[in-house]
Design a protein around this motif. Structure first.
Motif, PDB file in Angstrom:
ATOM      1  N   HIS A  22      70.983  71.606  27.865  1.00  0.00           N
ATOM      2  CA  HIS A  22      70.759  70.171  28.019  1.00  0.00           C
ATOM      3  C   HIS A  22      72.088  69.432  27.994  1.00  0.00           C
ATOM      4  CE1 HIS A  22      66.946  71.767  26.459  1.00  0.00           C
ATOM      5  NE2 HIS A  22      66.362  70.735  27.035  1.00  0.00           N
ATOM      6  N   SER A  23      72.190  68.388  28.811  1.00  0.00           N
ATOM      7  CA  SER A  23      73.398  67.560  28.818  1.00  0.00           C
ATOM      8  C   SER A  23      73.351  66.503  27.731  1.00  0.00           C
ATOM      9  CB  SER A  23      73.562  66.892  30.186  1.00  0.00           C
ATOM     10  OG  SER A  23      73.747  67.854  31.197  1.00  0.00           O
ATOM     11  N   TYR A  24      72.136  66.048  27.408  1.00  0.00           N
ATOM     12  CA  TYR A  24      71.982  64.986  26.424  1.00  0.00           C
ATOM     13  C   TYR A  24      70.814  65.315  25.484  1.00  0.00           C
ATOM     14  CZ  TYR A  24      75.004  62.580  29.711  1.00  0.00           C
ATOM     15  OH  TYR A  24      76.048  62.259  30.521  1.00  0.00           O
ATOM     16  N   GLY A  27      66.421  63.559  27.853  1.00  0.00           N
ATOM     17  CA  GLY A  27      66.496  63.287  29.286  1.00  0.00           C
ATOM     18  C   GLY A  27      67.814  63.682  29.935  1.00  0.00           C
ATOM     19  N   TYR A  28      68.169  62.935  31.001  1.00  0.00           N
ATOM     20  CA  TYR A  28      69.310  63.283  31.824  1.00  0.00           C
ATOM     21  C   TYR A  28      70.416  62.236  31.794  1.00  0.00           C
ATOM     22  CZ  TYR A  28      66.289  66.912  33.708  1.00  0.00           C
ATOM     23  OH  TYR A  28      65.470  68.013  33.840  1.00  0.00           O
ATOM     24  N   VAL A  29      70.281  61.238  30.931  1.00  0.00           N
ATOM     25  CA  VAL A  29      71.317  60.219  30.769  1.00  0.00           C
ATOM     26  C   VAL A  29      71.529  59.983  29.277  1.00  0.00           C
ATOM     27  CG1 VAL A  29      70.844  59.047  32.948  1.00  0.00           C
ATOM     28  CG2 VAL A  29      69.583  58.379  30.912  1.00  0.00           C
ATOM     29  N   TRP A  55      79.366  68.518  24.107  1.00  0.00           N
ATOM     30  CA  TRP A  55      78.562  67.297  24.063  1.00  0.00           C
ATOM     31  C   TRP A  55      79.253  66.227  23.223  1.00  0.00           C
ATOM     32  CZ3 TRP A  55      76.580  65.165  19.589  1.00  0.00           C
ATOM     33  CH2 TRP A  55      75.713  64.075  19.752  1.00  0.00           C
ATOM     34  N   ASP A 101      60.335  65.934  32.389  1.00  0.00           N
ATOM     35  CA  ASP A 101      61.306  66.869  32.955  1.00  0.00           C
ATOM     36  C   ASP A 101      60.870  67.326  34.330  1.00  0.00           C
ATOM     37  OD1 ASP A 101      62.783  66.614  30.728  1.00  0.00           O
ATOM     38  OD2 ASP A 101      62.152  68.512  29.796  1.00  0.00           O
ATOM     39  N   GLU A 104      61.880  64.758  36.864  1.00  0.00           N
ATOM     40  CA  GLU A 104      63.329  64.810  37.086  1.00  0.00           C
ATOM     41  C   GLU A 104      63.701  66.028  37.912  1.00  0.00           C
ATOM     42  OE1 GLU A 104      65.575  62.680  36.407  1.00  0.00           O
ATOM     43  OE2 GLU A 104      64.597  61.284  35.049  1.00  0.00           O
ATOM     44  N   ASP A 105      63.099  67.184  37.582  1.00  0.00           N
ATOM     45  CA  ASP A 105      63.409  68.412  38.315  1.00  0.00           C
ATOM     46  C   ASP A 105      63.008  68.285  39.780  1.00  0.00           C
ATOM     47  OD1 ASP A 105      64.381  69.489  36.046  1.00  0.00           O
ATOM     48  OD2 ASP A 105      62.596  70.656  35.545  1.00  0.00           O
ATOM     49  N   ALA A 108      65.564  66.047  41.463  1.00  0.00           N
ATOM     50  CA  ALA A 108      66.831  66.768  41.636  1.00  0.00           C
ATOM     51  C   ALA A 108      66.723  67.778  42.768  1.00  0.00           C
ATOM     52  CB  ALA A 108      67.217  67.467  40.335  1.00  0.00           C
TER      53      ALA A 108
END
Length: 218
Positions: A22-24, A27-29, A55, A101, A104-105, A108
């Motif tokens: 995960h980046s965060y 979610g993705y922001v 991170w 997710d 979002e997927d 993307a």
């Protein structure tokens, strides 16, 4: 997602495992959930927790003004004021402010497919590169009585698709004998060098041998 008290080694390890994919935090922001965990840590995790380190450095790169624009809700506080995240449907409902997710997927994947299609379309418009070679041939006569002008005319009379003759000159080899040194450019997929040599050697009244003096890919 699941990690416990980030002030404990176990919580840090669980956080590091979570951030591997995960980046965060949510979610993705970046969101207020990231700020909660960042503030709870207080400093960058140890070197054996690379995902958590990555991170932490990323969140630290934002200034206070930028962080103030982040949405979402901070993570719930455990005893002692330490943020935790646990497996809970209610928690997910609280923090899932940007869609699932799966949504979002799908988005993307749609963007990737569009970019791939644009790349393939652009690539298909580019002209295909033609592999070529520059060759310098040594064409030797039988003796000093061979008419070298006629010999060159015969060599240049050889025509093949993808063959282009270039400059030439006579080079002394001894005993009054000169050889013809002639350059040509060939398309590799169309012209066989062996066949070219054999074709020139068919002028057997004038040509004793044909050798490659230089060969370079263009």
């Amino acid at each position: 997602m699941s990690f416990g008290d980030v002030k404990t080694q176990k919580g840090l390890e669980e956080l590091n495992t979570f951030l591997a994919d995960h980046s965060y935090i949510v979610g993705y922001v970046p969101s207020k959930a990231d700020i909660s965990v960042f503030d709870a840590l207080g400093k960058s995790p140890a070197g054996d927790l690379p995902h958590a380190q990555r991170w932490y450095r990323h969140i630290a790169s934002f200034n206070a003004k930028e962080k103030s624009t982040w949405g979402g809700q901070p993570l719930p506080q455990a005893a002692g004021g330490k943020p935790t995240v646990a497996e809970s449907k209610d928690d997910d409902d609280d923090v899932d402010l940007f869609g699932s997710d799966e949504e979002e997927d799908a988005e993307a994947a749609k963007v990737r497919e569009q970019r791939l299609a644009e790349y393939n379309a652009k690539k298909s418009k580019k002209p295909a590169l033609i592999a070529k070679s520059s060759i310098l041939l040594d064409v030797k006569p039988w003796d000093d009585e061979t008419d070298m002008k006629v010999l060159e005319e015969k060599v240049r009379s050889v025509e093949m698709d993808g063959l282009l003759w270039g400059a030439s000159k006579l080079v002394p080899v001894g005993y009054g004998i000169n050889k013809l040194q002639i350059c040509c450019v060939i398309e590799d997929d169309k012209v066989s060098i062996d066949l070219l040599q054999e074709t020139i050697q068919e002028f057997e009244d004038h040509v004793q041998s044909v050798d490659i003096a230089a060969f370079n890919k263009i």
